[in-house]
Design an enzyme around this catalytic site. Structure first.
Site, mmCIF file in Angstrom:
data_model
loop_
_atom_site.group_PDB
_atom_site.id
_atom_site.type_symbol
_atom_site.label_atom_id
_atom_site.label_comp_id
_atom_site.label_asym_id
_atom_site.label_seq_id
_atom_site.Cartn_x
_atom_site.Cartn_y
_atom_site.Cartn_z
ATOM 1 N N LYS A 10 -16.276 -4.343 -8.680
ATOM 2 C CA LYS A 10 -17.340 -4.512 -10.451
ATOM 3 C C LYS A 10 -17.519 -5.312 -10.813
ATOM 4 O O LYS A 10 -16.774 -6.823 -10.595
ATOM 5 C CB LYS A 10 -15.825 -3.085 -11.201
ATOM 6 C CG LYS A 10 -15.413 -3.703 -11.743
ATOM 7 C CD LYS A 10 -15.980 -5.772 -13.203
ATOM 8 C CE LYS A 10 -14.326 -5.717 -13.667
ATOM 9 N NZ LYS A 10 -15.035 -7.377 -14.363
ATOM 10 N N PRO A 95 -12.661 -11.323 -4.488
ATOM 11 C CA PRO A 95 -12.807 -12.005 -5.011
ATOM 12 C C PRO A 95 -10.637 -12.285 -6.054
ATOM 13 O O PRO A 95 -11.042 -10.833 -6.786
ATOM 14 C CB PRO A 95 -13.253 -12.827 -5.915
ATOM 15 C CG PRO A 95 -14.535 -12.491 -5.153
ATOM 16 C CD PRO A 95 -13.898 -11.241 -4.734
ATOM 17 N N VAL A 96 -10.035 -12.531 -5.275
ATOM 18 C CA VAL A 96 -8.295 -12.841 -7.021
ATOM 19 C C VAL A 96 -8.233 -13.555 -8.102
ATOM 20 O O VAL A 96 -9.303 -14.453 -7.826
ATOM 21 C CB VAL A 96 -7.322 -13.634 -5.291
ATOM 22 C CG1 VAL A 96 -5.930 -13.537 -6.133
ATOM 23 C CG2 VAL A 96 -7.381 -12.866 -4.563
ATOM 24 N N GLY A 98 -10.422 -12.897 -10.286
ATOM 25 C CA GLY A 98 -12.673 -13.508 -10.084
ATOM 26 C C GLY A 98 -13.227 -12.462 -11.121
ATOM 27 O O GLY A 98 -14.174 -12.893 -11.387
ATOM 28 N N GLY A 99 -11.867 -11.764 -12.040
ATOM 29 C CA GLY A 99 -13.234 -10.763 -13.163
ATOM 30 C C GLY A 99 -14.257 -10.032 -12.478
ATOM 31 O O GLY A 99 -14.691 -9.420 -13.284
ATOM 32 N N ALA A 101 -12.334 -6.856 -11.369
ATOM 33 C CA ALA A 101 -11.345 -5.922 -10.744
ATOM 34 C C ALA A 101 -10.329 -5.684 -9.571
ATOM 35 O O ALA A 101 -10.354 -4.763 -8.965
ATOM 36 C CB ALA A 101 -11.839 -4.795 -11.687
ATOM 37 N N GLY A 102 -10.291 -7.307 -9.002
ATOM 38 C CA GLY A 102 -9.717 -6.629 -7.734
ATOM 39 C C GLY A 102 -8.099 -6.165 -7.829
ATOM 40 O O GLY A 102 -7.509 -5.195 -7.224
ATOM 41 N N SER A 104 -7.119 -4.367 -10.088
ATOM 42 C CA SER A 104 -6.921 -2.782 -10.781
ATOM 43 C C SER A 104 -7.445 -1.819 -9.397
ATOM 44 O O SER A 104 -7.049 -0.566 -9.414
ATOM 45 C CB SER A 104 -8.205 -2.824 -11.868
ATOM 46 O OG SER A 104 -8.225 -3.482 -13.464
ATOM 47 N N ALA A 105 -8.260 -2.567 -8.497
ATOM 48 C CA ALA A 105 -8.542 -1.678 -7.385
ATOM 49 C C ALA A 105 -7.670 -1.895 -6.276
ATOM 50 O O ALA A 105 -7.617 -0.435 -6.350
ATOM 51 C CB ALA A 105 -9.966 -2.593 -6.849
ATOM 52 N N ASP A 137 -8.927 -1.702 -16.374
ATOM 53 C CA ASP A 137 -10.035 -1.322 -15.559
ATOM 54 C C ASP A 137 -9.818 -0.534 -14.405
ATOM 55 O O ASP A 137 -10.481 -0.078 -14.037
ATOM 56 C CB ASP A 137 -10.439 -2.737 -14.847
ATOM 57 C CG ASP A 137 -10.734 -3.649 -16.164
ATOM 58 O OD1 ASP A 137 -11.332 -3.399 -17.094
ATOM 59 O OD2 ASP A 137 -10.669 -4.977 -15.601
#
Length: 301
Positions: A10, A95-96, A98-99, A101-102, A104-105, A137
């Site tokens: 996101k 991206p880890v 990275g802002g 939401a990895g 959260s995904a 998120d």
């Protein structure tokens, strides 16, 4: 039997942050847009809960029960009175730290995958309740598209999007901790009145029209000053994106990934190439949105 779920990243096209609450969280007006960078979470029956990960920066992903994918499996198992005996494999492309939401995904992906594997028959509302317990998120990672998140960001209202928006994402050399960025936001806010967070009507109208110029004029992120305070070099990346022709640039969420809005696919490709050679970021990705939320990939035997 295994089940695979694909989940998008996101970008926050608006992130309005209120003052710290008594519980330490902040009220938000968080306008999410899902974009076409994806993690895939594959769930397979196992003798015990296990997490593995592959992909860029996979070595920075926790493989114990602190991983949101593991927490999601445990939460669903507890709700339905069973053991969370599964192997969770995460193929990372978001991206880890990275802002975007990895983590959260991965939580949303694991939840949907375990639900399908176990045949729990959980309703969408039940899944969203569990998502909200996992993190602010996570609900949006499940639903995707575009949405306004209020409360901590977990209370979602779907938003209309009238077109496709094209982005270039520049990844930084190191990560940023979301809690640290919020702490810096609070430090910078000391002694001043923090207004109630409200979604921008002009921004919502720009999304509904699918107008990149109007969206560029209304992008905002209240966490950006805090992210730049902790990671000043990000200002160089933002400037490089503007020089490369981006309509607007901003830090994505709590950072440190920066998002650069392009007019069209050709412009995005040109901006990406210039950012790659700018010396201000580690890597660059091009993606567009809105993208679908967590989606079941055909179960594989």
């Amino acid at each position: 039997m295994s089940v695979t779920v694909r989940v998008p990243a996101k970008v926050n096209v608006q992130l309005a942050v209120g003052a710290a609450r008594a519980d330490g969280f902040h009220d938000l007006a968080n306008v999410f847009l899902a974009v076409g960078l994806y993690d895939e979470v594959t769930v397979t029956p196992a003798d015990e809960l296990r997490v593995t990960c592959e992909g860029p920066d996979a070595d920075r992903v926790p493989l114990d029960r602190t991983n949101l994918a593991a927490k999601a499996a445990i939460a669903l198992a507890e709700r339905y009175g069973r053991d969370a005996d599964v192997h969770l494999h995460i193929a990372k492309d978001i991206p880890v730290a990275g802002g975007m939401a990895g983590g959260s995904a991965d939580g949303a992906g694991a939840l949907l995958a375990c639900d399908a594997l176990w045949g729990t028959g959980a309703s969408r509302d039940e899944l969203l309740d569990i998502c909200a317990e996992l993190g602010s998120d996570v609900p949006f990672s499940l639903v995707g598209g575009a949405a306004l998140g209020t409360g901590r960001g977990e209370k979602l209202t779907a938003l209309e999007v009238g077109g496709t928006f094209h982005w270039v994402f520049a990844m930084a050399e190191r990560g940023l901790s979301t809690p640290a960025v919020f702490r810096e936001f609070d430090r910078l806010a000391e002694g001043r009145n923090v207004p109630e967070p409200l979604a921008s009507r002009d921004l919502l109208a720009a999304l509904a029209k699918g107008d990149p110029d109007a969206l560029a004029a209304t992008l905002s992120n209240d966490l950006q000053p805090a992210a730049l305070s902790l990671f000043p070099e990000l200002a160089d990346t933002l400037a490089a994106g503007r020089t490369a022709g981006a309509l607007a640039t901003l830090v994505s969420g709590s950072g440190p990934t920066t998002a650069h809005l392009a007019r069209d696919p050709a412009s995005a490709a040109e901006i990406a190439e210039k950012l790659r050679t700018s010396g201000t970021c580690k890597s660059v990705r091009v993606a567009s949105g809105p993208a679908a939320g967590a989606t079941l990939v055909e179960g594989r035997r």
